[in-house]
Motif scaffolding. Structure first.
Motif, PDB file in Angstrom:
ATOM      1  N   TYR A  72      22.467  44.505  26.892  1.00  0.00           N
ATOM      2  CA  TYR A  72      23.345  44.175  28.021  1.00  0.00           C
ATOM      3  C   TYR A  72      22.457  43.947  29.245  1.00  0.00           C
ATOM      4  O   TYR A  72      21.600  44.779  29.557  1.00  0.00           O
ATOM      5  CB  TYR A  72      24.357  45.290  28.310  1.00  0.00           C
ATOM      6  CG  TYR A  72      25.241  44.934  29.491  1.00  0.00           C
ATOM      7  CD1 TYR A  72      26.170  43.906  29.385  1.00  0.00           C
ATOM      8  CD2 TYR A  72      25.115  45.579  30.708  1.00  0.00           C
ATOM      9  CE1 TYR A  72      26.955  43.532  30.475  1.00  0.00           C
ATOM     10  CE2 TYR A  72      25.891  45.214  31.806  1.00  0.00           C
ATOM     11  CZ  TYR A  72      26.818  44.187  31.672  1.00  0.00           C
ATOM     12  OH  TYR A  72      27.587  43.817  32.745  1.00  0.00           O
ATOM     13  N   HIS A  73      22.653  42.815  29.908  1.00  0.00           N
ATOM     14  CA  HIS A  73      21.807  42.502  31.064  1.00  0.00           C
ATOM     15  C   HIS A  73      22.609  42.244  32.342  1.00  0.00           C
ATOM     16  O   HIS A  73      22.027  41.860  33.351  1.00  0.00           O
ATOM     17  CB  HIS A  73      20.915  41.297  30.761  1.00  0.00           C
ATOM     18  CG  HIS A  73      19.883  41.573  29.709  1.00  0.00           C
ATOM     19  ND1 HIS A  73      18.826  42.436  29.907  1.00  0.00           N
ATOM     20  CD2 HIS A  73      19.762  41.115  28.431  1.00  0.00           C
ATOM     21  CE1 HIS A  73      18.089  42.491  28.807  1.00  0.00           C
ATOM     22  NE2 HIS A  73      18.624  41.707  27.897  1.00  0.00           N
ATOM     23  N   GLY A  74      23.943  42.401  32.309  1.00  0.00           N
ATOM     24  CA  GLY A  74      24.707  42.256  33.545  1.00  0.00           C
ATOM     25  C   GLY A  74      25.815  41.236  33.448  1.00  0.00           C
ATOM     26  O   GLY A  74      25.912  40.483  32.471  1.00  0.00           O
ATOM     27  N   GLU A  89      14.572  47.365  33.174  1.00  0.00           N
ATOM     28  CA  GLU A  89      14.546  48.829  33.319  1.00  0.00           C
ATOM     29  C   GLU A  89      15.738  49.297  34.148  1.00  0.00           C
ATOM     30  O   GLU A  89      15.712  50.391  34.705  1.00  0.00           O
ATOM     31  CB  GLU A  89      13.229  49.254  33.991  1.00  0.00           C
ATOM     32  CG  GLU A  89      12.006  49.059  33.112  1.00  0.00           C
ATOM     33  CD  GLU A  89      11.653  50.311  32.309  1.00  0.00           C
ATOM     34  OE1 GLU A  89      12.135  51.397  32.637  1.00  0.00           O
ATOM     35  OE2 GLU A  89      10.870  50.182  31.341  1.00  0.00           O
ATOM     36  N   VAL A  90      16.769  48.458  34.226  1.00  0.00           N
ATOM     37  CA  VAL A  90      17.919  48.799  35.073  1.00  0.00           C
ATOM     38  C   VAL A  90      18.522  50.140  34.654  1.00  0.00           C
ATOM     39  O   VAL A  90      18.800  50.991  35.501  1.00  0.00           O
ATOM     40  CB  VAL A  90      18.966  47.666  35.034  1.00  0.00           C
ATOM     41  CG1 VAL A  90      20.294  48.106  35.638  1.00  0.00           C
ATOM     42  CG2 VAL A  90      18.434  46.437  35.776  1.00  0.00           C
ATOM     43  N   MET A  91      18.712  50.342  33.352  1.00  0.00           N
ATOM     44  CA  MET A  91      19.295  51.604  32.905  1.00  0.00           C
ATOM     45  C   MET A  91      18.223  52.615  32.500  1.00  0.00           C
ATOM     46  O   MET A  91      18.345  53.819  32.758  1.00  0.00           O
ATOM     47  CB  MET A  91      20.260  51.366  31.738  1.00  0.00           C
ATOM     48  CG  MET A  91      21.039  52.607  31.345  1.00  0.00           C
ATOM     49  SD  MET A  91      22.230  52.342  30.023  1.00  0.00           S
ATOM     50  CE  MET A  91      23.610  51.647  30.915  1.00  0.00           C
ATOM     51  N   ALA A 123      17.543  48.825  39.000  1.00  0.00           N
ATOM     52  CA  ALA A 123      18.735  49.032  39.856  1.00  0.00           C
ATOM     53  C   ALA A 123      19.119  50.507  39.694  1.00  0.00           C
ATOM     54  O   ALA A 123      18.246  51.367  39.734  1.00  0.00           O
ATOM     55  CB  ALA A 123      19.875  48.093  39.466  1.00  0.00           C
ATOM     56  N   LYS A 124      20.380  50.784  39.473  1.00  0.00           N
ATOM     57  CA  LYS A 124      20.923  52.116  39.163  1.00  0.00           C
ATOM     58  C   LYS A 124      20.092  53.289  39.718  1.00  0.00           C
ATOM     59  O   LYS A 124      20.219  53.664  40.868  1.00  0.00           O
ATOM     60  CB  LYS A 124      21.081  52.249  37.653  1.00  0.00           C
ATOM     61  CG  LYS A 124      22.076  51.232  37.059  1.00  0.00           C
ATOM     62  CD  LYS A 124      22.390  51.509  35.620  1.00  0.00           C
ATOM     63  CE  LYS A 124      23.213  50.412  34.968  1.00  0.00           C
ATOM     64  NZ  LYS A 124      24.642  50.614  34.988  1.00  0.00           N
ATOM     65  N   GLY A 125      19.217  53.869  38.884  1.00  0.00           N
ATOM     66  CA  GLY A 125      18.514  55.108  39.234  1.00  0.00           C
ATOM     67  C   GLY A 125      17.606  55.008  40.445  1.00  0.00           C
ATOM     68  O   GLY A 125      17.205  56.041  40.997  1.00  0.00           O
TER      69      GLY A 125
HETATM   70  C1  LIG Z   1      19.915  47.129  31.133  1.00  0.00           C
HETATM   71  C2  LIG Z   1      20.884  46.637  32.166  1.00  0.00           C
HETATM   72  N1  LIG Z   1      20.596  45.523  32.845  1.00  0.00           N
HETATM   73  C3  LIG Z   1      21.419  45.046  33.799  1.00  0.00           C
HETATM   74  C4  LIG Z   1      22.603  45.695  34.093  1.00  0.00           C
HETATM   75  C5  LIG Z   1      23.513  45.136  35.159  1.00  0.00           C
HETATM   76  O1  LIG Z   1      23.454  45.943  36.282  1.00  0.00           O
HETATM   77  P1  LIG Z   1      24.610  45.849  37.416  1.00  0.00           P
HETATM   78  O2  LIG Z   1      25.866  46.339  36.792  1.00  0.00           O
HETATM   79  O3  LIG Z   1      24.083  46.722  38.520  1.00  0.00           O
HETATM   80  O4  LIG Z   1      24.689  44.422  37.837  1.00  0.00           O
HETATM   81  C6  LIG Z   1      22.937  46.858  33.413  1.00  0.00           C
HETATM   82  C7  LIG Z   1      24.191  47.582  33.705  1.00  0.00           C
HETATM   83  O5  LIG Z   1      24.621  48.456  33.000  1.00  0.00           O
HETATM   84  C8  LIG Z   1      22.054  47.347  32.423  1.00  0.00           C
HETATM   85  O6  LIG Z   1      22.335  48.449  31.721  1.00  0.00           O
END
Ligand SMILES: Cc1ncc(COP(=O)(O)O)c(C=O)c1O
Length: 453
Positions: A149-151, A256-258, A283-285
């Protein structure tokens, strides 16, 4: 105590909040008429509570983002202080807190990652990393995993492999999907990690050869796929991907968003592996989502591409001061309080052995896998066939029973199809983690009857 009431319950207000939401809020990824969102009144540390005054241990970290826990006082104070000083300033200006956030973020990355492009979240980070890779290489295609999942924005959702892509894909994305390694459900019929690595790399290399290496800008991978199943890659896989990318002049983007900022018990998940990407999305953390923030950490050669040439991308809120103040305070607190090491230890000493013990007692757990505070229980109807407890992209009575049982016992869960993810804040205490394991043990008993093995 998990599930215990908190002060000042106000069920009447809870009903008003719920009604207001149902009247006016359009929710993500949902059929609007089929949902009944939980009205939450507050949160602190590892807990959230509702208007009836019931407290829940947050094993979801919301959307796997509150790595530092809820309402960390240093981060709240930093946002308040920044709000009093300067709420917003456009991205074309130099700003103290934005510069400091970029410095701190690059200080956690490998040498040679000098600059940060700030976004409002993870999807925009992926959009921009892909754009940079395409412009840097002059090539168009991107290779990404099916289990990913990338967004939710257009490039990010078409790079995504999971079913959220299906209704959003107009076949113009330039993304080609391939299979990554996944020992438990190996697409390569492997019996060992070594075989899985070798065959997954062979498959990637074949995909590249048949797509045309000179057309491929980047391979985009979650270092440890998150929502798609928390599958730490087998030894040698990421190093092998790096080698293949180098051979064909392809950039490696690690998402590395998650997995980043403590979740995997390290600053970046790739710190566990022998690999160096070209672009890192986060992002997130980075600030636990207290104020929306994401970005791309850029290596020197890509920065150099845009030194005399315009980078054609931008956002009004790129490097928003409130978000950057939250990032500076989060990273500083994580350093001062040893939160990343703590997350690693909770994984090694409590969650890892605890979830393995649950897998021994409950046949419905096909596999428990993960690292740090990043764990998945792969739930099955049958251990031999590994048939999932809910279909890919769907739900089931068994999963609904499990989730309801967890909530009834005072745990806020995170589930994806047939998997339960155990993804608490990095700050979860040993006592809280053990309490979570005891509740999981109990709730898994509710679904023993769905096991058909
Ligand atoms: C690995 C990864 N990339 C990208 C995203 C997208 O991030 P956002 O919801 O902040 O746009 C997520 C969201 O869960 C994610 O897990």
């Amino acid at each position: 105590m998990v599930g215990s009431p908190v002060a000042s319950p106000d069920p009447q207000r809870g009903r008003e909040v719920y009604d207001l939401d149902r009247a006016h809020v359009f929710h993500s990824w949902s059929a609007q008429g089929l949902i009944s969102p939980m009205a939450l009144a507050g949160a602190e540390g590892s807990y959230v509570w509702d208007y009836d005054g019931t407290r829940y241990l947050d094993l979801s970290s919301q959307l796997v983002n509150t790595n530092i826990g809820h309402q960390h006082p240093k981060v709240v104070a930093a946002i308040q202080e920044q709000a009093g000083r300067l709420c917003t300033i456009a991205p074309q200006h130099a700003n103290d807190i934005r510069g400091e956030a970029a410095r701190l973020i690059t200080s956690k990355a490998p040498d040679g990652f000098t600059h940060v492009f700030f976004t409002n979240g993870g999807a925009e980070a992926v959009e921009n990393a892909v754009r940079m890779a395409r412009l840097h290489t002059g090539r168009q295609k991107v290779l990404a995993r099916y289990r990913s999942y990338h967004g939710g924005t257009q490039t990010a959702v078409t790079a995504t492999g999971d079913p959220r892509r299906w209704p959003n894909d107009w076949w113009s994305s330039g993304v080609v999907h391939f299979f990554g390694p996944f020992r438990y459900r190996s697409p390569f019929y492997s019996q060992t990690d070594e075989e899985e690595t070798e065959r997954a790399l062979h498959h990637l290399e074949q995909t590249i050869r048949f797509e045309g290496p000179s057309t491929i800008a980047a391979v985009l991978l979650e270092t440890i796929p998150g929502t798609a199943g928390i599958m730490p890659p087998p030894p040698g896989y990421l190093a092998g991907v790096r080698e293949i990318c180098d051979r064909f002049g392809i950039l490696l983007i690690l998402d590395e968003v998650m997995a980043g900022f403590g979740r995997a018990g390290s600053w970046f998940a790739f710190d566990h592996y022998d690999v160096r990407p070209d672009l890192i999305t986060f992002a997130k953390g980075v600030n636990s989502g207290y104020v929306p923030l994401g970005g791309v950490i850029i290596s020197e050669p890509v920065v150099a591409t845009f030194s005399e040439r315009v980078y054609p991308g931008g956002l009004t809120y790129s490097g928003h001061p409130l978000a950057c103040a939250a990032a500076v305070a989060t990273i500083t607190a994580m350093d001062e309080e040893g939160i990343v090491t703590h997350a690693r230890r909770i994984g090694d000493d409590v969650l890892g052995p605890g979830l393995a013990a649950l897998a021994e007692r409950h046949p419905v757990i096909g596999e428990a896998r993960g690292i740090g505070v990043f764990w998945a229980l792969d739930l099955v109807k049958n251990r031999e066939t590994k048939e999932e407890l809910a279909p890919y992209g769907g739900t089931s009575e068994a999963m609904a029973t499990l989730l309801a049982g967890l909530k009834r016992r005072g745990v806020l869960p995170f589930a994806n199809y047939h998997r339960l993810h155990v993804v608490p804040p990095c700050t979860i205490s040993e006592t809280e983690a053990k309490e979570a394991l005891a509740i999981l043990d109990d709730a898994l008993g509710d679904i023993a009857g769905y096991y058909e093995g």
